[in-house]
Design an enzyme around this catalytic site. Structure first.
Site, short mmCIF file in Angstrom:
data_model
loop_
_atom_site.label_atom_id
_atom_site.label_comp_id
_atom_site.label_asym_id
_atom_site.label_seq_id
_atom_site.Cartn_x
_atom_site.Cartn_y
_atom_site.Cartn_z
N CYS B 127 0.88 -1.16 0.00
CA CYS B 127 0.00 0.00 0.00
C CYS B 127 0.92 1.20 0.00
O CYS B 127 1.53 1.52 1.02
CB CYS B 127 -0.92 0.03 1.22
SG CYS B 127 -1.88 1.55 1.31
N CYS B 130 -0.59 4.36 2.40
CA CYS B 130 -0.47 4.26 3.86
C CYS B 130 -0.23 2.82 4.24
O CYS B 130 0.88 2.34 4.17
CB CYS B 130 -1.69 4.85 4.56
SG CYS B 130 -3.27 4.26 3.92
N SER B 131 -1.28 2.10 4.59
CA SER B 131 -1.06 0.72 4.98
C SER B 131 -2.34 -0.09 4.89
O SER B 131 -2.65 -0.88 5.76
CB SER B 131 -0.53 0.65 6.40
OG SER B 131 -1.53 1.17 7.26
N CYS B 132 -3.10 0.11 3.82
CA CYS B 132 -4.29 -0.70 3.62
C CYS B 132 -3.86 -2.17 3.56
O CYS B 132 -2.85 -2.50 2.93
CB CYS B 132 -4.99 -0.32 2.32
SG CYS B 132 -5.51 1.41 2.32
#
Lengths: 135, 247
Positions: B127, B130-132
Site C-alpha cells: 500500500c 499508507c497501509s491498507c
C-alpha cells in the site's frame, strides 16, 4: 465436485498453531496502540468516516511526518494513526482540540496523584479550573 | 496543573521490581503515563461520555485482533483453495463471498481480491499511500509493511525487495505489484509446494506463511525446517530487510 464444507477452514485454523505468531510478537507494542486502533474501527462502524477518507487522511499525516523528519519505519505508525483520529474527531465536530487538551491534562493530573501500581481513574477534580467535566 | 513536559518523566526501572528498586525518600511514587497514553485516554474518555464507544467493546476488539484474528485465517483459506478446485475458482472470482462462506469473517470492510501465483507470475502486495491491508484475514500488518522503504521500493524494485526477504525468482518470472487502497485490498494465493499431493487442508495450512500471502515470501517447502525455505521464517519478523532504510 464436492461442495465446500462450511467451517472447514475455520476448523483447520483452530487446529493448527504455528503460523500466526511465528516471529511476529505482539500485534500492539503498547496498550494505547490497541485502543487507538479499536477506536478508529468503532468510529468507522458508526459512520464517522469511510475507509477511503481515512486512508487519505492517514496518508496525509504520514507524508507530513516524513517531511518533518520522521523516519517512517513503521515504529511510529500508530502515532500517525492517532494523530489522524484526533484530527477526524475535531474536524467532524465530535469534540474540539481544546477539549482533547483539557482531558489530556486531566489524565496527567490523575496519574500524578495515583500511587504507582494502582489503577488510574479520572475524576472531576482532575480538571482543576478547566471546563471539562465528568460525572 | 502539571505541565506536560515529557523530558521530566522519570523512567521507571525496567525490572519493575518496586520492592527495593526505588527509594521512598519523598513518599510514595506516583504514576506516570506517556504522552501518547494520555492523549489516547483523553479521547477514549470523551468518546465514552458521548456514547460513541464502549470501553468494554474496545477491549474486545483489541483482544480479537491480538488472538483471534491473524494470518491463520488467511492460511486456512489458502489451504482450502489448494485442496479444493471448486473453492479456488470461487475464491478467485469473488473473494469476499468465498471467504465469508468458510470463515467467521463477516465484517469485510472493502473488496478483497485474491491474486494467484503461478509458474509465470509472482504477485506482491503493497500500500504505497499508507497501509491498507486485509486485516480481517491476515490480522494487523507487520511493521515493515507500514514502513516507507517497503512502500516505495516494492513498486520501484520488487525483485530487490524480494531479495531482501530471501526470495529469488527465475529471471523470466513476471512480478506484479498490487497497490492496495481502502476500496480494494489484495491477498496472494501462493503456489502450492511440490510434493504435497494428497495432503489434507490442515497439513497444507502449516505451509502457508503470512509473508507468502503478501507476496514477500513463498509457501514453506514440505519436510524442510522453517528457516530453510528461502528465508521465509526470517522475513516474518518485524526486522525484515524491507524495513531497512535503503534508499
Amino acid at each position: 465436485m464436492s461442495a465446500v464444507e462450511p467451517g472447514a477452514a475455520r476448523d483447520s485454523v483452530d487446529a493448527v498453531p504455528g503460523i500466526p505468531c511465528d516471529a511476529e510478537g505482539p500485534v500492539f507494542r503498547e496498550p494505547w496502540e490497541g485502543q487507538a486502533f479499536a477506536m478508529a474501527l468503532t468510529l468507522h462502524q458508526r459512520g464517522l468516516f469511510t475507509w477511503g477518507e481515512w486512508a487519505e487522511l492517514l496518508g496525509d499525516e504520514i507524508r507530513r511526518a516524513q517531511a518533518g523528519g520522521d523516519p517512517d519505519t513503521g515504529e511510529t505508525y500508530y502515532r500517525h494513526w492517532f494523530n489522524t483520529l484526533e484530527r477526524v474527531v475535531a474536524e467532524r465536530g465530535v469534540t474540539s482540540r481544546e477539549t482533547l487538551t483539557s482531558y489530556r491534562d486531566a489524565w496527567e493530573h490523575a496519574a500524578h496523584r495515583t500511587p504507582h501500581g494502582k489503577p488510574i481513574e479520572l475524576v472531576a477534580a482532575d480538571f482543576g479550573d478547566s471546563r471539562g467535566t465528568v460525572e | 496543573m502539571a505541565t506536560g513536559d515529557r523530558g521530566h518523566a522519570q523512567p521507571h526501572g525496567d525490572g519493575h521490581s518496586h520492592a527495593e528498586g526505588h527509594a521512598h525518600g519523598e513518599g510514595e511514587e506516583m504514576s506516570e503515563l506517556s504522552e501518547m497514553a494520555l492523549r489516547v485516554r483523553a479521547l477514549e474518555s470523551i468518546l465514552t461520555e458521548k456514547d460513541y464507544v464502549d470501553p468494554l467493546a474496545l477491549d474486545r476488539i483489541v483482544q480479537a485482533y491480538e488472538t483471534k484474528i491473524g494470518p491463520h485465517i488467511g492460511a486456512g483459506v489458502v489451504a482450502l483453495a489448494w485442496s479444493n478446485p471448486d473453492f479456488k475458482a470461487r475464491l478467485l472470482a469473488n473473494a469476499n463471498e468465498a471467504i465469508g462462506a468458510v470463515t467467521e469473517v463477516d465484517t469485510l470492510e472493502s473488496d478483497l481480491v485474491v491474486v494467484e501465483n503461478t509458474a509465470e507470475v509472482h504477485n506482491m502486495v503493497v500500500c504505497t499511500l499508507c497501509s491498507c491491508y486485509p486485516w480481517e484475514v491476515l490480522g494487523l500488518p507487520p511493521t515493515w509493511y507500514k514502513s516507507a522503504p517497503y512502500r516505495s521500493r516494492a513498486v520501484i524494485d520488487p525483485r530487490g525487495v524480494l531479495g531482501d526477504f530471501g526470495v529469488t525468482l527465475p529471471d523470466d518470472r513476471e512480478i506484479r505489484v498490487w497497490d492496495s487502497t481502502a476500496y480494494q485490498r489484495f491477498i496472494v494465493l501462493p503456489e502450492r509446494p511440490a510434493g504435497t499431493e494428497g495432503w489434507t487442508a490442515p497439513q497444507l495450512e502449516a505451509l502457508v506463511t503470512r509473508d507468502s500471502m503478501i507476496g514477500t515470501g513463498l509457501a514453506r517447502q514440505p519436510g524442510r525446517a522453517d528457516d530453510d525455505a528461502g528465508g521465509v521464517h526470517d522475513a516474518a519478523g518485524d526486522d525484515a530487510a524491507g524495513a531497512r532504510p535503503t534508499p
